[in-house]
Design a protein around this motif. Structure first.
Motif, mmCIF file in Angstrom:
data_model
loop_
_atom_site.group_PDB
_atom_site.id
_atom_site.type_symbol
_atom_site.label_atom_id
_atom_site.label_comp_id
_atom_site.label_asym_id
_atom_site.label_seq_id
_atom_site.Cartn_x
_atom_site.Cartn_y
_atom_site.Cartn_z
ATOM 1 N N PHE A 277 -16.978 17.126 -0.640
ATOM 2 C CA PHE A 277 -16.725 15.716 -0.974
ATOM 3 C C PHE A 277 -15.596 15.143 -0.125
ATOM 4 C CE2 PHE A 277 -19.056 17.230 -4.566
ATOM 5 C CZ PHE A 277 -19.725 16.125 -5.076
ATOM 6 N N GLU A 278 -15.673 13.843 0.095
ATOM 7 C CA GLU A 278 -14.624 13.085 0.783
ATOM 8 C C GLU A 278 -14.049 12.122 -0.255
ATOM 9 O OE1 GLU A 278 -14.027 13.415 4.088
ATOM 10 O OE2 GLU A 278 -12.538 11.816 4.216
ATOM 11 N N THR A 279 -12.751 12.178 -0.518
ATOM 12 C CA THR A 279 -12.175 11.403 -1.630
ATOM 13 C C THR A 279 -11.059 10.472 -1.181
ATOM 14 O OG1 THR A 279 -12.700 13.092 -3.281
ATOM 15 C CG2 THR A 279 -10.883 11.610 -3.818
ATOM 16 N N SER A 280 -11.074 9.255 -1.749
ATOM 17 C CA SER A 280 -9.949 8.319 -1.578
ATOM 18 C C SER A 280 -9.484 7.853 -2.943
ATOM 19 C CB SER A 280 -10.399 7.061 -0.828
ATOM 20 O OG SER A 280 -10.367 7.250 0.538
ATOM 21 N N ALA A 281 -8.169 7.659 -3.083
ATOM 22 C CA ALA A 281 -7.625 6.995 -4.281
ATOM 23 C C ALA A 281 -7.428 5.530 -3.917
ATOM 24 C CB ALA A 281 -6.302 7.623 -4.682
ATOM 25 N N ILE A 282 -7.960 4.659 -4.757
ATOM 26 C CA ILE A 282 -7.938 3.223 -4.448
ATOM 27 C C ILE A 282 -7.167 2.495 -5.555
ATOM 28 C CG2 ILE A 282 -9.407 1.196 -4.074
ATOM 29 C CD1 ILE A 282 -11.534 3.127 -2.995
ATOM 30 N N PRO A 283 -6.125 1.746 -5.185
ATOM 31 C CA PRO A 283 -5.280 1.109 -6.217
ATOM 32 C C PRO A 283 -5.882 -0.182 -6.759
ATOM 33 C CG PRO A 283 -4.362 0.699 -4.042
ATOM 34 C CD PRO A 283 -5.569 1.562 -3.831
ATOM 35 N N LEU A 284 -7.026 -0.057 -7.388
ATOM 36 C CA LEU A 284 -7.730 -1.188 -7.996
ATOM 37 C C LEU A 284 -7.726 -0.942 -9.502
ATOM 38 C CD1 LEU A 284 -9.279 -3.543 -6.617
ATOM 39 C CD2 LEU A 284 -11.338 -2.162 -6.740
ATOM 40 N N GLY A 285 -7.475 -1.974 -10.297
ATOM 41 C CA GLY A 285 -7.418 -1.783 -11.743
ATOM 42 C C GLY A 285 -6.310 -0.788 -12.086
ATOM 43 N N GLU A 286 -6.684 0.296 -12.770
ATOM 44 C CA GLU A 286 -5.688 1.325 -13.111
ATOM 45 C C GLU A 286 -5.753 2.504 -12.152
ATOM 46 O OE1 GLU A 286 -6.336 1.770 -17.394
ATOM 47 O OE2 GLU A 286 -4.733 0.297 -17.646
ATOM 48 N N GLU B 292 3.164 -0.556 -12.697
ATOM 49 C CA GLU B 292 2.197 -1.530 -12.174
ATOM 50 C C GLU B 292 1.790 -1.058 -10.784
ATOM 51 O OE1 GLU B 292 0.794 -4.217 -13.476
ATOM 52 O OE2 GLU B 292 1.810 -3.920 -15.390
ATOM 53 N N ILE B 293 0.510 -0.894 -10.550
ATOM 54 C CA ILE B 293 0.153 -0.335 -9.242
ATOM 55 C C ILE B 293 -0.054 -1.397 -8.171
ATOM 56 C CG2 ILE B 293 -0.700 1.847 -10.148
ATOM 57 C CD1 ILE B 293 -3.488 0.905 -9.751
ATOM 58 N N LEU B 294 -0.211 -2.649 -8.578
ATOM 59 C CA LEU B 294 -0.288 -3.724 -7.575
ATOM 60 C C LEU B 294 0.678 -4.839 -7.953
ATOM 61 C CD1 LEU B 294 -4.131 -4.321 -6.947
ATOM 62 C CD2 LEU B 294 -2.523 -3.137 -5.462
ATOM 63 N N PRO B 295 1.324 -5.460 -6.964
ATOM 64 C CA PRO B 295 2.150 -6.638 -7.274
ATOM 65 C C PRO B 295 1.271 -7.758 -7.830
ATOM 66 C CG PRO B 295 2.421 -5.938 -4.965
ATOM 67 C CD PRO B 295 1.302 -5.125 -5.542
ATOM 68 N N ASP B 296 1.843 -8.631 -8.668
ATOM 69 C CA ASP B 296 1.062 -9.698 -9.322
ATOM 70 C C ASP B 296 0.269 -10.562 -8.341
ATOM 71 O OD1 ASP B 296 1.766 -8.924 -11.770
ATOM 72 O OD2 ASP B 296 3.319 -10.459 -12.078
ATOM 73 N N GLU B 297 0.904 -10.899 -7.214
ATOM 74 C CA GLU B 297 0.221 -11.777 -6.255
ATOM 75 C C GLU B 297 -1.023 -11.099 -5.671
ATOM 76 O OE1 GLU B 297 2.679 -13.035 -3.034
ATOM 77 O OE2 GLU B 297 2.532 -15.128 -3.657
ATOM 78 N N THR B 298 -0.898 -9.806 -5.396
ATOM 79 C CA THR B 298 -2.048 -9.067 -4.854
ATOM 80 C C THR B 298 -3.152 -8.993 -5.898
ATOM 81 O OG1 THR B 298 -0.432 -7.750 -3.663
ATOM 82 C CG2 THR B 298 -2.690 -6.961 -3.618
ATOM 83 N N LYS B 299 -2.741 -8.796 -7.160
ATOM 84 C CA LYS B 299 -3.738 -8.764 -8.246
ATOM 85 C C LYS B 299 -4.488 -10.088 -8.315
ATOM 86 C CE LYS B 299 -1.698 -5.998 -11.736
ATOM 87 N NZ LYS B 299 -0.926 -6.140 -12.925
ATOM 88 N N ARG B 300 -3.736 -11.183 -8.229
ATOM 89 C CA ARG B 300 -4.363 -12.515 -8.273
ATOM 90 C C ARG B 300 -5.336 -12.674 -7.120
ATOM 91 N NH1 ARG B 300 0.294 -16.405 -7.770
ATOM 92 N NH2 ARG B 300 -1.330 -17.789 -7.026
#
Ligand SMILES: C[S@@+](CC[C@H](N)C(=O)[O-])C[C@H]1O[C@@H](n2cnc3c(N)ncnc32)[C@H](O)[C@@H]1O
Length: 218
Positions: A201-210, A3-11
């Protein structure tokens, strides 16, 4: 699966996104057993399309059109989004949903292998979504990087997790390790290293969704 985000953060992230229109809500019901990007990523894709004033968008892997529908609203009436999909029935569904939203005239529907179809479309593209077979991501990157407009963005979905890829192995590999990898994991790793080390390119990984990797063309 990690799980990449805790449940509360997802909510929290879900609650901060406005309710989508009726068609998108119907698509979310349809997508309960289908790997769409999900609402939080979909809305972020649309935000990016607005932010870069997107006129042309290309998708690798469109399914029944959920991500494309999010994008389509951000396009001007004479804008274009190219949907690509192996499955002709899913592409027909995408057409119906985009018609329902009044966006079908902005869409080009391409049935077949996205990694071949891309060669038949000239750039520049302002936004690209890569969301097809994970072992095809590195090839997609090579085909599309020159076609991205300066100031445009490429988003890769499943940059962190998905059904048949190994989060721990991806992390180890991008930190410099040499883990055993299946072909999906290897596809994501090669993609992440290619975009991270690309000087254009300038790249970021963002923990949104998957997990999404967002690469901006300088
Ligand atoms: C994760 S789903 C796409 C979901 C879509 N982007 C969304 O959020 O609604 C991946 C789709 O890509 C399709 N696909 C996989 N590899 C492909 C390829 N090489 N060319 C075209 N379609 C492909 C699959 O059939 C599947 O429908």
């Amino acid at each position: 699966m990690t799980e990449i985000l805790p449940d509360e953060t997802k909510r929290f992230v879900r609650a901060a996104v406005a309710e989508p229109d009726e068609t998108l809500q119907a698509m979310e019901e349809r997508g309960e057993d289908f790997p769409t990007v999900g609402r939080e990523v979909g809305q972020f894709l649309r935000l990016l399309a607005y932010a870069v004033d997107a006129e042309r968008i290309f998708e690798f892997g469109s399914g029944f059109g959920y991500s494309a529908y999010w994008f389509a609203e951000a396009l001007p009436e004479d804008g274009e989004i190219v949907l690509t999909e192996y499955d002709a029935d899913e592409l027909d569904e995408a057409r119906e949903y985009l018609e329902a939203g009044g966006f079908a005239d902005r869409a080009t529907f391409e049935n077949g292998d996205a990694n071949e179809i891309v060669d038949h479309h000239d750039g520049p593209f302002d936004v690209v979504l890569i969301d097809h077979n994970k072992d095809g991501y590195p090839e997609a990157w090579e085909s599309i990087r020159e076609k991205v407009a300066p100031g445009g963005v490429v988003i890769a979905d499943n940059a962190m997790v998905a059904g048949r890829q190994d989060f721990d192995a991806i992390l180890d590999a991008i930190e410099g390790g040499n883990p055993e990898m299946n072909e999906n994991t290897r596809g994501i790793v090669e993609y992440l290293l290619a975009v991270r080390d690309d000087p254009d390119f300038e790249t970021s990984a963002i923990p949104l969704g998957e997990g999404i990797a967002v690469s901006y063309r300088r």
